[in-house]
Design an enzyme around this catalytic site. Structure first.
Site, PDB file in Angstrom:
ATOM      1  N   GLY A  66      55.113 -24.659 106.430  1.00  0.00           N
ATOM      2  CA  GLY A  66      53.938 -24.761 105.568  1.00  0.00           C
ATOM      3  C   GLY A  66      52.760 -25.117 106.461  1.00  0.00           C
ATOM      4  O   GLY A  66      52.697 -26.236 106.986  1.00  0.00           O
ATOM      5  N   VAL A 121      48.704 -30.202 104.302  1.00  0.00           N
ATOM      6  CA  VAL A 121      49.584 -31.270 104.787  1.00  0.00           C
ATOM      7  C   VAL A 121      50.264 -30.848 106.091  1.00  0.00           C
ATOM      8  O   VAL A 121      50.285 -31.599 107.075  1.00  0.00           O
ATOM      9  CB  VAL A 121      50.660 -31.654 103.736  1.00  0.00           C
ATOM     10  CG1 VAL A 121      51.595 -32.717 104.300  1.00  0.00           C
ATOM     11  CG2 VAL A 121      50.008 -32.143 102.447  1.00  0.00           C
ATOM     12  N   ARG A 164      50.309 -26.937  91.486  1.00  0.00           N
ATOM     13  CA  ARG A 164      50.363 -26.536  90.082  1.00  0.00           C
ATOM     14  C   ARG A 164      49.068 -25.836  89.682  1.00  0.00           C
ATOM     15  O   ARG A 164      47.981 -26.327  89.942  1.00  0.00           O
ATOM     16  CB  ARG A 164      50.573 -27.777  89.208  1.00  0.00           C
ATOM     17  CG  ARG A 164      50.890 -27.446  87.780  1.00  0.00           C
ATOM     18  CD  ARG A 164      51.520 -28.644  87.104  1.00  0.00           C
ATOM     19  NE  ARG A 164      51.430 -28.534  85.669  1.00  0.00           N
ATOM     20  CZ  ARG A 164      51.315 -29.574  84.865  1.00  0.00           C
ATOM     21  NH1 ARG A 164      51.264 -30.786  85.361  1.00  0.00           N
ATOM     22  NH2 ARG A 164      51.262 -29.389  83.571  1.00  0.00           N
ATOM     23  N   ASN A 179      58.952 -24.174  93.406  1.00  0.00           N
ATOM     24  CA  ASN A 179      59.048 -24.938  94.659  1.00  0.00           C
ATOM     25  C   ASN A 179      60.499 -25.116  95.094  1.00  0.00           C
ATOM     26  O   ASN A 179      60.794 -25.119  96.294  1.00  0.00           O
ATOM     27  CB  ASN A 179      58.334 -26.289  94.531  1.00  0.00           C
ATOM     28  CG  ASN A 179      56.828 -26.129  94.739  1.00  0.00           C
ATOM     29  OD1 ASN A 179      56.361 -25.054  95.081  1.00  0.00           O
ATOM     30  ND2 ASN A 179      56.079 -27.184  94.520  1.00  0.00           N
ATOM     31  N   ASN A 199      56.480 -31.437  96.712  1.00  0.00           N
ATOM     32  CA  ASN A 199      56.686 -32.047  95.391  1.00  0.00           C
ATOM     33  C   ASN A 199      57.306 -31.078  94.394  1.00  0.00           C
ATOM     34  O   ASN A 199      57.149 -29.874  94.563  1.00  0.00           O
ATOM     35  CB  ASN A 199      55.333 -32.528  94.847  1.00  0.00           C
ATOM     36  CG  ASN A 199      55.006 -33.912  95.378  1.00  0.00           C
ATOM     37  OD1 ASN A 199      55.859 -34.792  95.391  1.00  0.00           O
ATOM     38  ND2 ASN A 199      53.772 -34.097  95.800  1.00  0.00           N
ATOM     39  N   ARG A 245      48.984 -46.637 100.750  1.00  0.00           N
ATOM     40  CA  ARG A 245      47.904 -46.754  99.753  1.00  0.00           C
ATOM     41  C   ARG A 245      47.789 -48.198  99.267  1.00  0.00           C
ATOM     42  O   ARG A 245      46.699 -48.765  99.204  1.00  0.00           O
ATOM     43  CB  ARG A 245      48.187 -45.814  98.581  1.00  0.00           C
ATOM     44  CG  ARG A 245      47.911 -44.375  98.951  1.00  0.00           C
ATOM     45  CD  ARG A 245      48.090 -43.436  97.784  1.00  0.00           C
ATOM     46  NE  ARG A 245      47.645 -42.109  98.179  1.00  0.00           N
ATOM     47  CZ  ARG A 245      48.250 -40.977  97.830  1.00  0.00           C
ATOM     48  NH1 ARG A 245      49.322 -41.008  97.060  1.00  0.00           N
ATOM     49  NH2 ARG A 245      47.767 -39.820  98.228  1.00  0.00           N
ATOM     50  N   HIS A 279      58.845 -41.083  93.614  1.00  0.00           N
ATOM     51  CA  HIS A 279      57.441 -40.820  93.919  1.00  0.00           C
ATOM     52  C   HIS A 279      56.794 -40.282  92.656  1.00  0.00           C
ATOM     53  O   HIS A 279      56.677 -39.097  92.461  1.00  0.00           O
ATOM     54  CB  HIS A 279      57.369 -39.786  95.048  1.00  0.00           C
ATOM     55  CG  HIS A 279      55.974 -39.508  95.503  1.00  0.00           C
ATOM     56  ND1 HIS A 279      55.106 -40.485  95.892  1.00  0.00           N
ATOM     57  CD2 HIS A 279      55.299 -38.346  95.641  1.00  0.00           C
ATOM     58  CE1 HIS A 279      53.956 -39.938  96.246  1.00  0.00           C
ATOM     59  NE2 HIS A 279      54.057 -38.636  96.100  1.00  0.00           N
TER      60      HIS A 279
HETATM   61  N1  APR Z   1      57.617 -20.089 103.282  1.00  0.00           N
HETATM   62  C1  APR Z   1      56.739 -20.681 104.116  1.00  0.00           C
HETATM   63  N2  APR Z   1      55.546 -21.179 103.714  1.00  0.00           N
HETATM   64  C2  APR Z   1      55.261 -21.089 102.408  1.00  0.00           C
HETATM   65  C3  APR Z   1      56.139 -20.500 101.463  1.00  0.00           C
HETATM   66  C4  APR Z   1      57.362 -19.992 101.949  1.00  0.00           C
HETATM   67  N3  APR Z   1      58.253 -19.405 101.140  1.00  0.00           N
HETATM   68  N4  APR Z   1      55.559 -20.550 100.246  1.00  0.00           N
HETATM   69  C5  APR Z   1      54.386 -21.174 100.396  1.00  0.00           C
HETATM   70  N5  APR Z   1      54.171 -21.499 101.715  1.00  0.00           N
HETATM   71  C6  APR Z   1      53.039 -22.136 102.347  1.00  0.00           C
HETATM   72  C7  APR Z   1      51.704 -21.614 101.824  1.00  0.00           C
HETATM   73  O1  APR Z   1      51.397 -20.336 102.380  1.00  0.00           O
HETATM   74  C8  APR Z   1      50.744 -22.709 102.245  1.00  0.00           C
HETATM   75  O2  APR Z   1      50.149 -22.430 103.496  1.00  0.00           O
HETATM   76  O3  APR Z   1      52.975 -23.530 102.046  1.00  0.00           O
HETATM   77  C9  APR Z   1      51.626 -23.955 102.327  1.00  0.00           C
HETATM   78  C10 APR Z   1      51.240 -25.030 101.331  1.00  0.00           C
HETATM   79  O4  APR Z   1      50.010 -25.515 101.704  1.00  0.00           O
HETATM   80  P1  APR Z   1      48.893 -26.027 100.655  1.00  0.00           P
HETATM   81  O5  APR Z   1      48.815 -25.110  99.501  1.00  0.00           O
HETATM   82  O6  APR Z   1      47.675 -26.360 101.451  1.00  0.00           O
HETATM   83  O7  APR Z   1      49.539 -27.391 100.079  1.00  0.00           O
HETATM   84  P2  APR Z   1      49.495 -28.837 100.733  1.00  0.00           P
HETATM   85  O8  APR Z   1      48.308 -29.571 100.256  1.00  0.00           O
HETATM   86  O9  APR Z   1      49.726 -28.718 102.197  1.00  0.00           O
HETATM   87  O10 APR Z   1      50.765 -29.487 100.044  1.00  0.00           O
HETATM   88  C11 APR Z   1      52.060 -29.000 100.323  1.00  0.00           C
HETATM   89  O11 APR Z   1      53.110 -31.100  99.978  1.00  0.00           O
HETATM   90  O12 APR Z   1      52.153 -33.047  99.277  1.00  0.00           O
HETATM   91  C12 APR Z   1      52.912 -31.952  98.882  1.00  0.00           C
HETATM   92  O13 APR Z   1      52.397 -31.674  96.540  1.00  0.00           O
HETATM   93  C13 APR Z   1      52.192 -31.135  97.826  1.00  0.00           C
HETATM   94  O14 APR Z   1      54.093 -29.777  97.358  1.00  0.00           O
HETATM   95  C14 APR Z   1      52.846 -29.808  98.021  1.00  0.00           C
HETATM   96  C15 APR Z   1      53.089 -29.769  99.538  1.00  0.00           C
END
Ligand code: APR
Length: 336
Positions: free
Chosen positions: A10, A14, A83, A96, A121, A152, A176
């Site tokens: 990802g 994060v 979401r 997820n 999450n 926090r 959490h």
């Molecule tokens: N394989 C690899 N990467 C993926 C896949 C997958 N199958 N599906 C989604 N992604 C990637 C997306 O392309 C995106 O770059 O996961 C990334 C998620 O990043 P953001 O949307 O920026 O989310 P972020 O704020 O990083 O949060 C990620 O962590 O804190 C938790 O609730 C939050 O579940 C969420 C996760």
């Protein structure tokens, strides 16, 4: 000697920020993975180009191919969807779960000796998915929640008492979510419990703010959820594991009888080291604290049961090919 390698799955807010902290903190080399082509490569290149200015020699690469993650010491799972308006909580969980299952299966196959840190999450439920998908021993699957929740709480306590955050310690146990259990008796400033430093009413306000910490950030950002503090929490866990620090940190751990909970991931203090969770630390709880912990564990059980029910209703494997969205309109109880 080869340097430790961390795979961060990802390359969103994060994941990319965690990768930045890990390399810029000279903790380990990083491979950043995402399903979106170019995204992990672009962010990794940008971070690599910052290295001369920051002054570190860690290597960071980006890829869409799990073969390049082979031999990782730690796999950090942040891939997932936020979401969307109109998407139910159950929809989000199913999607997820499909993503986490797919990425963990692929990453674990290339790094069978790794330790998995789950961030996606709803956290506690996703830990179960990762445990099952990896086939790893439970001490090698750890959820990141308690470090963030207690950070926090610590920041609010430090601000309230105008003391350094470094003098402030706090424990937040449980799932959490809304039912997390901040423990004021075990939260201290300079070693003194905050119950001796603050009025009960003030403590309750800080506890409430901690419970809603994720939602508070979501409400301000409007799109997306917290990532700086979550990424910092991930980096601390990675550092504790790779440097064999035996740090005691609150993490989601698979309980097998500890705290009277069996077969469930719940946030508890653990000792982190090279083998992952080296010990689950059992602390004395009052009747009231124990009841709050059990209630929190029951809500995790509910999540896990819902996940099992949804999987039974739709037995077909969800596809792995879903890209994430950065928007999140509302603060859910699992909002980071
Ligand atoms: N394989 C690899 N990467 C993926 C896949 C997958 N199958 N599906 C989604 N992604 C990637 C997306 O392309 C995106 O770059 O996961 C990334 C998620 O990043 P953001 O949307 O920026 O989310 P972020 O704020 O990083 O949060 C990620 O962590 O804190 C938790 O609730 C939050 O579940 C969420 C996760």
């Amino acid at each position: 000697m080869t340097r430790p390698l961390v795979t961060v799955i990802g390359a969103g807010n994060v994941g990319a920020t965690a990768a930045q902290r890990i390399v810029e903190g000279s903790i380990a080399d990083v491979v950043l993975v995402d399903i979106v082509e170019g995204l992990p490569q672009g962010k990794a290149l940008d971070l690599a180009e910052a290295a001369p200015v920051v002054g570190h020699d860690m290597r960071i690469t980006g890829t869409n191919d799990y073969a390049e993650t082979a031999g990782s010491d730690i796999i950090v799972v942040t891939s997932g969807l936020a979401r969307q308006p109109g998407m139910s909580r159950d929809d989000l969980m199913t999607k997820n779960a499909g993503i986490v299952r797919s990425v963990v299966q692929q990453a674990a196959a290339h790094s069978p000796g790794a330790i998995i840190i789950v961030v996606t999450n709803p956290l506690d439920a996703m830990c179960h998915v990762a445990l099952e998908a990896s086939g790893f021993a439970p001490e090698r699957v750890i959820g990141m929640a308690g470090v963030l929740d207690s950070a926090r709480f610590r920041s609010f306590i430090a601000h309230e008492l105008r003391v350094s955050v470094t003098s402030t310690h706090a424990f937040v146990l449980g799932g959490h979510g809304d039912t997390m259990v901040p423990l004021p008796r075990y939260s201290t400033v300079g070693g003194v419990p905050i119950t001796e430093l603050l009025e009960a009413e003030r403590i309750e306000t800080l506890v409430d703010r901690t419970r809603n910490g994720g939602a508070e950030v979501v409400a301000l950002l409007k799109t997306g959820s917290a990532f700086y503090a979550p990424a910092a929490a991930v980096a601390q866990m990675v550092d504790a594991i790779l440097h064999e620090r035996h740090t005691i940190l609150p993490c989601a751990a698979y309980l097998q009888g500890e705290y009277d909970v069996d077969g469930l991931f719940v946030g508890v203090p653990v000792k982190l080291g090279r083998r992952g969770i080296e010990e689950i630390v059992e602390i004395e709880l009052t009747d009231e604290e124990r009841a709050a912990f059990q209630e929190s564990a029951a809500s995790v059980q509910e999540l896990v049961d819902t996940l099992a029910r949804l999987a039974a209703e739709a037995p077909a494997e969800p596809t792995s090919g879903e890209a994430g969205s950065e928007s999140s309109e509302e603060g859910t109880e699992t909002a980071r």
